[in-house]
Motif scaffolding. Structure first.
Motif, PDB file in Angstrom:
ATOM      1  N   LYS A   1       0.814  -1.217   0.000  1.00  0.00           N
ATOM      2  CA  LYS A   1       0.000   0.000   0.000  1.00  0.00           C
ATOM      3  C   LYS A   1       0.847   1.265   0.000  1.00  0.00           C
ATOM      4  O   LYS A   1       0.507   2.263  -0.608  1.00  0.00           O
ATOM      5  CB  LYS A   1      -0.931  -0.018   1.211  1.00  0.00           C
ATOM      6  N   ASP A   2       1.990   1.235   0.700  1.00  0.00           N
ATOM      7  CA  ASP A   2       2.801   2.441   0.841  1.00  0.00           C
ATOM      8  C   ASP A   2       3.884   2.557  -0.221  1.00  0.00           C
ATOM      9  O   ASP A   2       4.693   3.476  -0.179  1.00  0.00           O
ATOM     10  CB  ASP A   2       3.445   2.463   2.236  1.00  0.00           C
ATOM     11  N   ASP A   3       3.937   1.615  -1.145  1.00  0.00           N
ATOM     12  CA  ASP A   3       5.021   1.612  -2.116  1.00  0.00           C
ATOM     13  C   ASP A   3       4.611   2.129  -3.487  1.00  0.00           C
ATOM     14  O   ASP A   3       5.361   2.010  -4.440  1.00  0.00           O
ATOM     15  CB  ASP A   3       5.591   0.184  -2.272  1.00  0.00           C
ATOM     16  N   ASP A   4       3.411   2.651  -3.627  1.00  0.00           N
ATOM     17  CA  ASP A   4       3.020   3.203  -4.913  1.00  0.00           C
ATOM     18  C   ASP A   4       3.747   4.540  -5.111  1.00  0.00           C
ATOM     19  O   ASP A   4       4.305   5.113  -4.181  1.00  0.00           O
ATOM     20  CB  ASP A   4       1.510   3.402  -4.983  1.00  0.00           C
ATOM     21  N   ASP A   5       3.735   5.019  -6.334  1.00  0.00           N
ATOM     22  CA  ASP A   5       4.500   6.218  -6.676  1.00  0.00           C
ATOM     23  C   ASP A   5       3.622   7.452  -6.844  1.00  0.00           C
ATOM     24  O   ASP A   5       3.982   8.392  -7.546  1.00  0.00           O
ATOM     25  CB  ASP A   5       5.322   5.972  -7.953  1.00  0.00           C
ATOM     26  N   SER A   6       2.462   7.449  -6.223  1.00  0.00           N
ATOM     27  CA  SER A   6       1.599   8.618  -6.315  1.00  0.00           C
ATOM     28  C   SER A   6       2.035   9.666  -5.293  1.00  0.00           C
ATOM     29  O   SER A   6       2.520   9.344  -4.214  1.00  0.00           O
ATOM     30  CB  SER A   6       0.138   8.226  -6.056  1.00  0.00           C
ATOM     31  N   THR A   7       1.864  10.920  -5.651  1.00  0.00           N
ATOM     32  CA  THR A   7       2.226  12.010  -4.751  1.00  0.00           C
ATOM     33  C   THR A   7       1.233  12.082  -3.601  1.00  0.00           C
ATOM     34  O   THR A   7       0.021  12.066  -3.829  1.00  0.00           O
ATOM     35  CB  THR A   7       2.223  13.346  -5.516  1.00  0.00           C
TER      36      THR A   7
END
Length: 498
Positions: A468-474
């Motif tokens: 969940k915390d590894d996506d590249d969204s700002t």
């Protein structure tokens, strides 16, 4: 950004004039922190490209009568300056996008050890200290050191400007449109406020009024430095749009005024200390279209120990710094092809190019190379993992998927890379078929075709689940603003209307 317009316009000036402009520029060391606190310089990619990280600093120095008059606060005349504005400007390695991260002035940080380059005085490391104090600990090189220690982002250059510099630059530009949603007068009964007075709607500000806009905190939103950063973002985005719209300046006197003002207003590191070096930088900045500029504020939360101070927000601040450090565009458009310049003859075809890049071939015609990147710092690579995922793709209809038996560097998360625009759609289709987030589809000159690197986050099984915390969204808490957004308007605190 001003230099991106004016320096090329003075390219026909003589050698003596260039020497004169060079003499205008003030210089200071880039980083005066201890070696242990410095970030590692980024290695070039296969195309020889590296990102550019430039720290923009606004000094509140009252070291001259003009600055004291503009800044007020007579009791601080000629005292140590503070870095009241700190903004990291990140220019991507491929020069397709720019990301900016502001740090609130009231942020509490651990300041590193710094050594004054002129006196040799050593400022020992300090904890839980307001970040703008860094400038008074030997100069802008200590502010750079503070950012590198916090973010682990290597900073290539800095540019610093003071009150008088902002006024003269704003006059030279000729006015920047800004917007407020109500009449505002930034002045309280006890003397707080910048003095800014504007009517509701859009006004073009310059000179002293521009400085007032950039300094206003009493009157915007909740009267904090956080709102002030938003106003600064609105001003900078609007200034860039104005300069782009008037980039064909032909008046020699106007260009000379801009060149004089720009070079006199700045203090820079040695790496930017000549007109020639600034000209090279201006060419890089001009490659980025306005709609690929993203302004953000470091995610923050209020300190539990110091009233009115803030600290980096756990998780979100580190994530934003990681995105910048890994050269991931904050607008979520990584891999989107953009022309080299907004004035490029290819600009009119940009929309067609983007839609063409989004189209994918049939699954059975997409060639995919699968690499085993499951090794991490604690575990060896999973034997046969590339073969297993290649077989999985073949079973999903990607008949041309093959495993690469060669050893590769480990990847923390699974990623799909592609080398050029025409393969973007194919790469996205592969990611979609496997459930890999589209944010993990990256354009890279390190590959020759669509390449899936199975990361340490997918060491087993046939179903990929992104952490969940590894996506590249700002992060939403970064309050991103796009450079082409002309609808931005500052909310006025009701206590400061008239």
């Amino acid at each position: 950004m001003v230099l991106a317009v004016v320096i090329s316009g003075t390219a026909g000036a003589g050698y003596l004039y260039y020497r004169h402009l060079n003499a205008n520029i003030k210089k200071d060391p880039l980083n005066i922190g201890a070696p242990r606190d410095r970030a590692t310089k980024v290695r070039a990619n296969a195309a020889g490209q590296t990102p550019l990280n430039i720290l923009l600093i606004g000094s509140d120095a009252r070291n001259s009568k003009e600055n004291q008059k503009l800044g007020g606060a007579k009791d601080t005349y000629n005292t140590a300056p503070r870095a009241d504005v700190q903004m990291l400007l990140h220019v991507s390695a491929d020069r397709t996008n720019i990301s900016a991260v502001s740090m609130p002035r009231d942020t509490l940080l651990d300041l590193p050890q710094c050594t004054d380059p002129e006196t040799g005085d050593v400022y020992e490391a300090r904890s839980n200290t307001i970040t703008n104090d860094s400038l008074g600990r030997g100069g802008p090189g200590c502010t750079v050191a503070t950012w590198e220690k916090l973010t682990d982002i290597h900073i290539d250059h800095f540019m610093m400007i003071d009150f008088a510099g902002v006024v003269s630059m704003a006059d030279a530009v000729g006015g920047v449109p800004v917007c407020v949603d109500a009449n505002i007068h930034s002045k309280s009964s006890d003397g707080h406020g910048s003095g800014l007075k504007l009517k509701k709607g859009t006004t073009s500000v310059k000179g002293v009024q521009a400085l007032e806009w950039l300094r206003t905190r009493y009157g915007f939103e909740d009267n904090t430095d956080i709102a002030r950063a938003k106003a600064q973002h609105q001003y900078m985005n609007s200034m860039v749009r104005e300069l782009r719209a008037n980039a064909t300046l032909s008046n020699p006197n106007k260009l000379r005024t801009l060149a004089e003002t720009a070079t006199r207003a700045l203090t820079v590191d040695e790496g930017l200390g000549t007109v020639a070096k600034l000209y090279d930088l201006s060419k890089e900045l001009r490659k980025v279209p306005t709609d690929r500029i993203t302004m953000t504020t470091m995610p923050w939360q209020y300190s539990t120990t110091s009233l009115g101070r803030v600290v980096p927000r756990p998780g979100d601040a580190a994530k934003l710094f990681r995105l910048v450090r890994e050269d991931i565009a904050l607008d979520g458009k990584d891999g989107t092809d953009t022309p080299d310049s907004p004035d490029s003859p290819d600009a009119a075809d940009a929309a067609d190019s983007a839609s063409a890049a989004d189209r994918a071939a049939a699954d059975d015609r997409i060639a995919v190379r699968v690499e085993n990147g499951t090794r991490d710092s604690e575990r060896a690579a999973v034997e046969g993992r590339a073969d297993a995922v290649a077989d999985l793709l073949v079973g999903k209809g990607f008949a041309k998927a093959v495993a690469d038996p060669s050893a590769v560097d480990g990847e923390k998360t699974t990623v799909v890379r592609y080398p050029s625009a025409e393969l973007k759609g194919d790469a996205r289709r592969v990611a979609e078929a496997l459930g890999v987030p589209l944010g993990s589809v990256k354009r890279s000159t390190d590959v020759s075709g669509v390449t899936l690197v199975v990361g340490a986050d997918w060491r087993s099984g046939t179903a990929y689940k992104a952490a969940k915390d590894d996506d590249d969204s700002t992060p939403d808490t970064a309050e991103a603003i796009n450079g082409s957004d002309e609808k931005q308007c500052m909310h006025v605190n009701p206590d400061y209307t008239y």
